[in-house]
Design a protein around this motif. Structure first.
Motif, PDB file in Angstrom:
ATOM      1  N   ALA A  73      38.802 156.218  38.525  1.00 18.55           N
ATOM      2  CA  ALA A  73      39.370 154.974  37.813  1.00 18.55           C
ATOM      3  C   ALA A  73      40.712 155.043  37.473  1.00 18.55           C
ATOM      4  N   LEU A  74      41.141 156.074  37.142  1.00 18.72           N
ATOM      5  CA  LEU A  74      42.419 156.585  36.658  1.00 18.72           C
ATOM      6  C   LEU A  74      43.242 156.408  37.951  1.00 18.72           C
ATOM      7  N   GLU A  75      42.807 156.889  39.023  1.00 19.16           N
ATOM      8  CA  GLU A  75      43.426 157.043  40.336  1.00 19.16           C
ATOM      9  C   GLU A  75      43.995 155.909  40.799  1.00 19.16           C
ATOM     10  N   ALA A  76      42.743 154.812  40.721  1.00 18.30           N
ATOM     11  CA  ALA A  76      42.981 153.497  41.199  1.00 18.30           C
ATOM     12  C   ALA A  76      43.905 152.632  40.357  1.00 18.30           C
ATOM     13  N   GLY A  77      43.629 152.900  39.048  1.00 15.63           N
ATOM     14  CA  GLY A  77      44.537 151.926  37.967  1.00 15.63           C
ATOM     15  C   GLY A  77      45.705 152.281  37.684  1.00 15.63           C
ATOM     16  N   LEU A 113      44.491 156.927  30.369  1.00 14.27           N
ATOM     17  CA  LEU A 113      44.778 158.280  30.686  1.00 14.27           C
ATOM     18  C   LEU A 113      45.081 158.818  29.483  1.00 14.27           C
ATOM     19  N   ARG A 114      45.434 158.347  28.370  1.00 15.19           N
ATOM     20  CA  ARG A 114      45.880 159.183  27.102  1.00 15.19           C
ATOM     21  C   ARG A 114      44.381 159.415  26.196  1.00 15.19           C
ATOM     22  N   ALA A 115      43.521 158.613  26.464  1.00 12.61           N
ATOM     23  CA  ALA A 115      42.257 158.969  26.056  1.00 12.61           C
ATOM     24  C   ALA A 115      41.706 160.301  26.443  1.00 12.61           C
ATOM     25  N   ARG A 127      39.574 168.595  35.383  1.00 15.23           N
ATOM     26  CA  ARG A 127      39.006 168.054  36.401  1.00 15.23           C
ATOM     27  C   ARG A 127      40.187 166.987  36.607  1.00 15.23           C
ATOM     28  N   PHE A 128      41.064 166.531  35.567  1.00 13.20           N
ATOM     29  CA  PHE A 128      41.880 165.510  35.639  1.00 13.20           C
ATOM     30  C   PHE A 128      43.389 165.865  35.974  1.00 13.20           C
ATOM     31  N   HIS A 129      43.340 167.227  35.971  1.00  9.96           N
ATOM     32  CA  HIS A 129      44.888 167.612  36.271  1.00  9.96           C
ATOM     33  C   HIS A 129      45.722 167.095  37.409  1.00  9.96           C
ATOM     34  N   ALA A 130      44.997 167.053  38.654  1.00  4.77           N
ATOM     35  CA  ALA A 130      45.722 166.425  39.765  1.00  4.77           C
ATOM     36  C   ALA A 130      45.921 165.029  39.406  1.00  4.77           C
TER      37      ALA A 130
END
Length: 207
Positions: A73-77, A113-115, A127-130
């Motif tokens: 979701a983050l990558e797409a948004g 992303l900040r959340a 998991r979200f580093h990249a």
């Protein structure tokens, strides 16, 4: 007046069933909405399914875990960082870049992303580093490289300022103060960072 079973069945059949990319986009949008409103800890796969108006099984078929769903979701948004226009001075170029970074941070994907950054424990955050690096840090650093090299060509910036520590300064400062000081980065805050940190850091030595 009660709705007959026949009428309910007709209504269901009249509603087009979303599949493939359309359904996936709805699920990803629902995940971003949940992250930006209830945060990482409040997000549930059931809540995302309800927001996307689909079944929980449809979510789990595509994303076996909450971490997998949120990463996609983050990558797409996340909004793309556009080229910084040449405004004739390194100060104005830096301010434009900072405002764009600030606007991205406070967009719905940015809030999501900040959340994640604020609420995840270290093992989850890994998991979200990249996603964070490729979607936020590197694009801002690349634009900062462009602005600094432009300033070097104009003679406004010393040549040895083109290094990784300087390129990391703005994204590191903005993310740190956002997380640790809950700074919302007003225009005045951005101007102070540029005037008190970046320009002294970049300015050629006086002869």
């Amino acid at each position: 007046m009660a709705t007959s079973p026949w009428t309910a069945a007709t209504a269901r059949s009249a509603s087009p069933r979303r599949r493939g990319p359309v359904l996936e986009r709805a699920i990803l949008d629902a995940a971003l909405e949940q992250l930006s409103t209830v945060g990482w800890k409040g997000l549930t796969m059931e809540g995302v399914a309800a927001g996307a108006q689909t079944g929980k099984a449809a979510v789990y078929r595509r994303w076996p875990s909450k971490e997998d769903l949120v990463a996609d979701a983050l990558e797409a948004g996340l909004p793309s960082m556009e080229e910084v226009p040449d405004l004739g001075s390194v100060r104005e170029d830096l301010l434009t870049l900072c405002r764009r970074a600030r606007d991205a941070m406070y967009s719905r994907p940015g809030l999501a992303l900040r959340a994640v950054i604020h609420e995840c424990d270290p093992s989850q955050a890994e998991r979200f580093h990249a996603v964070i690096f490729d979607g936020v840090v590197e694009p801002v650093s690349a634009l900062l490289r462009e602005v600094i090299n432009r300033g070097i060509r104009r003679g406004e910036v010393r040549s040895d300022a083109a290094n990784g520590y300087v390129y990391d300064a703005i994204p590191a400062m903005m993310m740190y103060r956002s997380k640790m000081c809950t700074s919302e980065w007003s225009d005045r805050d951005l101007e102070e960072m540029v005037d008190q940190l970046m320009l002294p850091l970049l300015r050629p030595a006086e002869e």
